[in-house]
Design a protein around this motif. Structure first.
Motif, PDB file in Angstrom:
ATOM      1  N   PRO A 298       0.824  -1.224   0.000  1.00 27.54           N
ATOM      2  CA  PRO A 298       0.000   0.000   0.000  1.00 27.54           C
ATOM      3  C   PRO A 298       0.855   1.270   0.000  1.00 27.54           C
ATOM      4  O   PRO A 298       0.934   1.994   0.985  1.00 27.54           O
ATOM      5  CB  PRO A 298      -0.825  -0.141   1.285  1.00 27.54           C
ATOM      6  CG  PRO A 298       0.011  -0.993   2.185  1.00 27.54           C
ATOM      7  CD  PRO A 298       0.743  -1.948   1.297  1.00 27.54           C
ATOM      8  N   VAL A 299       1.506   1.529  -1.126  1.00 30.73           N
ATOM      9  CA  VAL A 299       2.334   2.727  -1.315  1.00 30.73           C
ATOM     10  C   VAL A 299       1.635   3.611  -2.338  1.00 30.73           C
ATOM     11  O   VAL A 299       1.454   3.195  -3.491  1.00 30.73           O
ATOM     12  CB  VAL A 299       3.746   2.343  -1.803  1.00 30.73           C
ATOM     13  CG1 VAL A 299       4.586   3.589  -2.056  1.00 30.73           C
ATOM     14  CG2 VAL A 299       4.441   1.427  -0.790  1.00 30.73           C
ATOM     15  N   PRO A 300       1.200   4.812  -1.984  1.00 39.72           N
ATOM     16  CA  PRO A 300       0.424   5.643  -2.915  1.00 39.72           C
ATOM     17  C   PRO A 300       1.097   5.859  -4.268  1.00 39.72           C
ATOM     18  O   PRO A 300       0.420   5.948  -5.294  1.00 39.72           O
ATOM     19  CB  PRO A 300       0.260   6.963  -2.147  1.00 39.72           C
ATOM     20  CG  PRO A 300       0.316   6.560  -0.699  1.00 39.72           C
ATOM     21  CD  PRO A 300       1.298   5.440  -0.638  1.00 39.72           C
ATOM     22  N   SER A 325      -4.631  -2.609  -6.587  1.00 44.61           N
ATOM     23  CA  SER A 325      -3.854  -1.487  -7.110  1.00 44.61           C
ATOM     24  C   SER A 325      -4.794  -0.391  -7.600  1.00 44.61           C
ATOM     25  O   SER A 325      -5.586  -0.631  -8.516  1.00 44.61           O
ATOM     26  CB  SER A 325      -2.972  -1.960  -8.264  1.00 44.61           C
ATOM     27  OG  SER A 325      -2.228  -3.103  -7.904  1.00 44.61           O
ATOM     28  N   PRO A 326      -4.703   0.800  -7.041  1.00 42.90           N
ATOM     29  CA  PRO A 326      -5.523   1.905  -7.549  1.00 42.90           C
ATOM     30  C   PRO A 326      -4.894   2.498  -8.804  1.00 42.90           C
ATOM     31  O   PRO A 326      -3.910   1.983  -9.328  1.00 42.90           O
ATOM     32  CB  PRO A 326      -5.500   2.899  -6.387  1.00 42.90           C
ATOM     33  CG  PRO A 326      -4.159   2.672  -5.743  1.00 42.90           C
ATOM     34  CD  PRO A 326      -3.866   1.200  -5.899  1.00 42.90           C
ATOM     35  N   GLY A 327      -5.440   3.574  -9.304  1.00 46.71           N
ATOM     36  CA  GLY A 327      -4.824   4.288 -10.409  1.00 46.71           C
ATOM     37  C   GLY A 327      -4.931   3.561 -11.729  1.00 46.71           C
ATOM     38  O   GLY A 327      -5.994   3.071 -12.113  1.00 46.71           O
ATOM     39  N   PRO A 343      -9.320  -1.860  -2.104  1.00 46.30           N
ATOM     40  CA  PRO A 343      -8.427  -0.803  -1.647  1.00 46.30           C
ATOM     41  C   PRO A 343      -7.044  -1.350  -1.260  1.00 46.30           C
ATOM     42  O   PRO A 343      -6.925  -2.498  -0.820  1.00 46.30           O
ATOM     43  CB  PRO A 343      -9.156  -0.228  -0.417  1.00 46.30           C
ATOM     44  CG  PRO A 343     -10.582  -0.619  -0.601  1.00 46.30           C
ATOM     45  CD  PRO A 343     -10.548  -1.949  -1.286  1.00 46.30           C
ATOM     46  N   PRO A 344      -5.988  -0.555  -1.424  1.00 39.84           N
ATOM     47  CA  PRO A 344      -4.651  -0.984  -1.008  1.00 39.84           C
ATOM     48  C   PRO A 344      -4.617  -1.311   0.486  1.00 39.84           C
ATOM     49  O   PRO A 344      -5.211  -0.603   1.302  1.00 39.84           O
ATOM     50  CB  PRO A 344      -3.774   0.222  -1.323  1.00 39.84           C
ATOM     51  CG  PRO A 344      -4.540   1.016  -2.329  1.00 39.84           C
ATOM     52  CD  PRO A 344      -5.980   0.794  -2.014  1.00 39.84           C
TER      53      PRO A 344
END
Length: 396
Positions: A298-300, A325-327, A343-344
């Motif tokens: 969970p690293v933005p 993974s978002p984005g 969500p991460p």
């Protein structure tokens, strides 16, 4: 055109690691260019060369291009200091090749960032133009993960500045990576993402699964590195939380975290580990799986600065994907849709998504069809390789 392709972690499909540079070198050779690819010995890679090393190097023809392999072992199980030493030794050997050979253009593919050193040196001493390819943005990612030190990040920033400013062009795998290149002063930046090998992966491949997996299991497979960046402890926790007894998770790969993960998973009958598999063997495993797993810590910064090869393999195989993974990855999976995104850092959410797909074969089939369709329409590596060649030729 005589092209020197610098990629320390090169592998053919006979290995267990990414094959982007193999596909691009082969495409350049098919366009009539004389390609020399210089690499090291990366753990899990297969260079296609089998002869003995002489004075620390061996070379030969692989497919339609020349490969020069230096006896510089490197892998995810090494410590940071040992890996840094391998990066610098490769850079030194590659610099010697760049300065002694007759080339019209160099193509430096990072990571590691140190691959820019021989390209910059050849540009300064031999006026050799080069293209810089960013496959992972350094030092942005190490800094976001807290790996290294401020002094090291400063030095890498200066090297990235030089590489981006002096390159004829920069090729980035995502728009997020392209933004980091522009921040380092790059003038011409092109985004060319990872692609899908539709011949190697797909519904035409005979399915295979290891004997540890029950024949009636719903198999969710993760195939990739087992390092700090991957956050695979979330999959261990998810395996402990899933409720469907038919659901089994399989983690394929190697890395610094693997032994710790195996210790954490002791006693879990629905979680299994395999050593890295050659791509040809992995294709059969994915054909015998029902779900592909994409997991990151969970690293933005990972939202826009990563472009995992494994995700392309899952799509090509026609697998529905569960990812945290978002984005960019989330947008890709929402298109179709062809997967579920949690969500991460949310291991319970991963478990719930896996349970939902395990209980709904019709939904899995629909998501898998959408995944393969997206792979064929948007990510066919042959089309991306043509674009890559055009960019290289235009920059030269």
């Amino acid at each position: 055109m005589r092209i020197l392709y610098l990629h320390q972690h090169f592998s053919t499909p006979g290995g267990a690691t990414a094959t982007r540079s193999f596909a691009m070198a082969r495409a350049l050779a098919a366009r009539g260019h004389e390609v020399t690819l210089a690499c090291g010995g990366y753990e899990g890679a297969e260079t296609g060369l089998a002869g003995p090393f002489h004075r620390g190097r061996r070379e030969g023809s692989v497919d339609a291009f020349r490969v020069v392999e230096f006896a510089v072992p490197c892998g995810n199980r090494q410590g940071l200091g040992e890996r840094a030493g391998a990066f610098l030794r490769y850079a030194g050997r590659a610099a010697g090749l760049a300065l002694s050979g007759r080339f019209d253009l160099a193509l430096a593919s990072s990571t590691p960032l140190s691959v820019a050193l021989p390209a910059l040196l050849a540009r300064r001493l031999r006026a050799l133009p080069f293209i810089f390819e960013i496959r992972d943005p350094w030092p942005e990612l190490p800094r976001a993960m807290g790996l290294g030190s401020p002094g090291l990040w400063w030095a890498m920033d200066r090297l990235a500045d030089a590489a981006c400013r002096q390159a004829r062009a920069v090729i980035a795998l995502s728009e997020g990576m392209a933004e980091t290149a522009r921040a380092h002063g790059a003038r011409l930046v092109e985004v060319l993402p990872n692609g899908c090998d539709l011949h190697l992966f797909g519904p035409h491949v005979p399915p295979w699964r290891p004997g540890c997996i029950p024949p009636d299991a719903v198999l969710a497979t993760y195939a990739g590195a087992h390092g700090p960046a991957n956050g695979l402890h979330q999959l261990v926790e998810a395996a402990a939380r899933v409720r469907d007894p038919r659901l089994h998770l399989l983690l394929v790969g190697e890395g610094a975290e693997k032994r710790r993960l195996q210790a954490e998973a002791a006693g879990l009958r629905n979680l299994h580990f395999l050593d890295p598999l050659p791509k040809l063997r992995l294709a059969g495993l994915l054909a015998g799986s029902q779900i592909g797993l994409q997991c990151l810590a969970p690293v933005p910064a990972f939202a826009e600065w990563t472009a995992p090869n494994k995700l392309m393999d899952y799509l090509a195989a026609g697998l529905p994907v569960v990812a945290n993974s978002p984005g960019r990855a989330a947008r890709l999976l929402e298109d179709g849709p062809c997967g579920l995104v949690t969500p991460p850092g949310d291991a319970p959410g991963l478990a719930a998504a896996l349970d939902a797909l395990a209980a709904d074969p019709a939904r899995r089939a629909a998501l898998g069809r959408a995944a393969r369709h997206q792979a064929e329409q948007r990510w066919d590596r042959r089309l991306l390789a043509d674009r890559f060649c055009t960019l290289v030729e235009a920059a030269a």
